[in-house]
Write a protein that holds these residues in place. Structure first.
Motif, PDB file in Angstrom:
ATOM      1  N   LEU A   1       0.829  -1.132  -0.164  1.00  0.00           N
ATOM      2  CA  LEU A   1       0.046  -0.026  -0.155  1.00  0.00           C
ATOM      3  C   LEU A   1       0.873   1.349   0.209  1.00  0.00           C
ATOM      4  O   LEU A   1       0.122   2.372  -0.099  1.00  0.00           O
ATOM      5  CB  LEU A   1      -0.813  -0.060   1.394  1.00  0.00           C
ATOM      6  CG  LEU A   1      -2.008  -1.007   1.387  1.00  0.00           C
ATOM      7  CD1 LEU A   1      -2.974  -0.855   2.555  1.00  0.00           C
ATOM      8  CD2 LEU A   1      -3.011  -0.908  -0.116  1.00  0.00           C
TER       9      LEU A   1
ATOM     10  N   GLU B   1       2.897   4.159  -4.043  1.00  0.00           N
ATOM     11  CA  GLU B   1       2.779   5.515  -4.853  1.00  0.00           C
ATOM     12  C   GLU B   1       3.924   6.145  -5.552  1.00  0.00           C
ATOM     13  O   GLU B   1       3.686   6.648  -6.855  1.00  0.00           O
ATOM     14  CB  GLU B   1       2.222   6.555  -3.894  1.00  0.00           C
ATOM     15  CG  GLU B   1       1.101   6.238  -2.899  1.00  0.00           C
ATOM     16  CD  GLU B   1       1.538   5.616  -1.734  1.00  0.00           C
ATOM     17  OE1 GLU B   1       2.613   5.498  -1.364  1.00  0.00           O
ATOM     18  OE2 GLU B   1       0.593   5.166  -0.606  1.00  0.00           O
TER      19      GLU B   1
ATOM     20  N   TYR C   1      -7.420  -2.029  -1.847  1.00  0.00           N
ATOM     21  CA  TYR C   1      -7.233  -0.507  -1.479  1.00  0.00           C
ATOM     22  C   TYR C   1      -6.845   0.264  -2.665  1.00  0.00           C
ATOM     23  O   TYR C   1      -7.120   1.498  -3.151  1.00  0.00           O
ATOM     24  CB  TYR C   1      -6.548  -0.157  -0.323  1.00  0.00           C
ATOM     25  CG  TYR C   1      -7.094  -0.341   1.020  1.00  0.00           C
ATOM     26  CD1 TYR C   1      -8.396   0.406   1.391  1.00  0.00           C
ATOM     27  CD2 TYR C   1      -6.904  -1.379   1.940  1.00  0.00           C
ATOM     28  CE1 TYR C   1      -8.931   0.057   2.411  1.00  0.00           C
ATOM     29  CE2 TYR C   1      -7.442  -1.761   3.068  1.00  0.00           C
ATOM     30  CZ  TYR C   1      -8.423  -0.952   3.376  1.00  0.00           C
ATOM     31  OH  TYR C   1      -9.199  -1.061   4.593  1.00  0.00           O
ATOM     32  N   THR C   2      -5.651  -0.468  -3.279  1.00  0.00           N
ATOM     33  CA  THR C   2      -4.882   0.515  -4.480  1.00  0.00           C
ATOM     34  C   THR C   2      -4.751  -0.442  -5.692  1.00  0.00           C
ATOM     35  O   THR C   2      -3.507  -0.741  -6.318  1.00  0.00           O
ATOM     36  CB  THR C   2      -3.545   0.835  -3.916  1.00  0.00           C
ATOM     37  OG1 THR C   2      -2.912  -0.214  -3.452  1.00  0.00           O
ATOM     38  CG2 THR C   2      -3.852   2.004  -2.944  1.00  0.00           C
TER      39      THR C   2
ATOM     40  N   THR D   1      -2.208   0.399  -8.655  1.00  0.00           N
ATOM     41  CA  THR D   1      -0.655   0.273  -8.452  1.00  0.00           C
ATOM     42  C   THR D   1      -0.205  -1.235  -8.878  1.00  0.00           C
ATOM     43  O   THR D   1       0.706  -1.635  -8.249  1.00  0.00           O
ATOM     44  CB  THR D   1      -0.104   0.737  -6.835  1.00  0.00           C
ATOM     45  OG1 THR D   1      -0.711   0.034  -6.121  1.00  0.00           O
ATOM     46  CG2 THR D   1      -0.497   2.325  -6.756  1.00  0.00           C
TER      47      THR D   1
END
Length: 265
Positions: free
Chosen positions: A69, A72, A101-102, A105
């Motif tokens: 997570l 980024e 959640y992401t 990515t």
């Protein structure tokens, strides 16, 4: 009795109102027979900060890694390799995949996961794996990257019995947290009954996921005892027997010399 919190984030606890300092946290844990701790990093800066916070202690080991997570921005893989090779680091991670959640990515998560396993194989350090909504890709990458050469643990296990079976076939350990005590976790309890005692760890993942009856409060390493007591009932053994088994498993997986554990009162 000697219990190990095989996964905690000592840098994430509330040192403003709940705990005086790290000594206070570890003393509360020791009062409940939790005597050794694996402090797990989620970023490289976090790893550096946690080592500074905790210092050198005979009863704390460290992992080094970048959580799925926290993808980024790209991180320096050579810095990961260098930090992971430091004395006191016994594991890579936590690493893995989190598509809940992401999902945007995914490619970066997968590349990072592969890097952690490759460095783990180079350094002979096992990987600590997080997975959420990514079971098939997690298993595929573990197989592709020959994780059996360094070993690892699926931490805070929330998958089903079939996933546990596939992980066990790879030589993995499986770690259970306070989630196993939650009312709606029957699938997880079924998996916990299935996993053999010699491949099982216990953890808090503190400050998250406090077990019943502490839900809603900050989790802390002392609550490893609650997880262990619950798991012992599930497995039909005494908490003392579960403590002996999970402590041995921890030492075996993370290459902790028995003499180091025996020196801790």
């Amino acid at each position: 009795m000697f219990l190990v919190d095989s996964h905690c984030h000592l840098d994430g606890l509330d040192y403003q109102s709940l705990h005086e300092n790290v000594d206070d946290v570890l003393a509360k844990a020791a009062a409940r027979d939790v005597k050794f701790f694996l402090a797990v990093a989620t970023t490289l800066d976090g790893y550096r900060g946690m080592r500074e916070l905790v210092g050198e202690r005979e009863n704390v080991a460290f992992s080094c890694g970048v959580h799925p997570l926290h993808q980024e921005e790209e991180y320096d893989v050579e810095a990961l390799r260098r930090l992971a090779a430091e004395p006191g680091v016994v594991a890579m991670g936590e690493t893995g995949l989190d598509y809940f959640y992401t999902p945007e990515t995914k490619p970066r998560q997968q590349a990072s996961f592969r890097n952690h396993i490759r460095i783990g194989r180079e350094l002979n350090k096992p990987v600590i794996v997080h997975t959420r909504d990514a079971r098939e890709d997690t298993l595929a990458i573990l197989r592709d990257e020959k994780v059996t050469e360094c070993g690892g643990v699926l931490h805070c296990f929330t998958e089903d019995r079939q996933t546990a079976e596939k992980l066990l076939d790879m030589g993995f350990y499986i770690s259970f947290s306070g989630i196993v005590t939650f009312r709606n976790a029957e699938q997880l309890r079924d998996a916990a009954r299935y996993v053999p005692l010699d491949r099982m760890l216990v953890e808090t993942d503190s400050p998250y996921l406090a077990p019943v009856p502490h839900r809603g409060k900050e989790n802390q390493p002392a609550m490893t005892r609650d997880v262990a007591e619950y798991m012992a009932v599930l497995k039909g053994v005494s908490v003392e027997e579960l403590a002996v088994a999970t402590t041995k498993n921890f030492a075996d997986l993370f290459h902790i010399p028995p003499s180091r554990l025996q020196s801790i009162v």
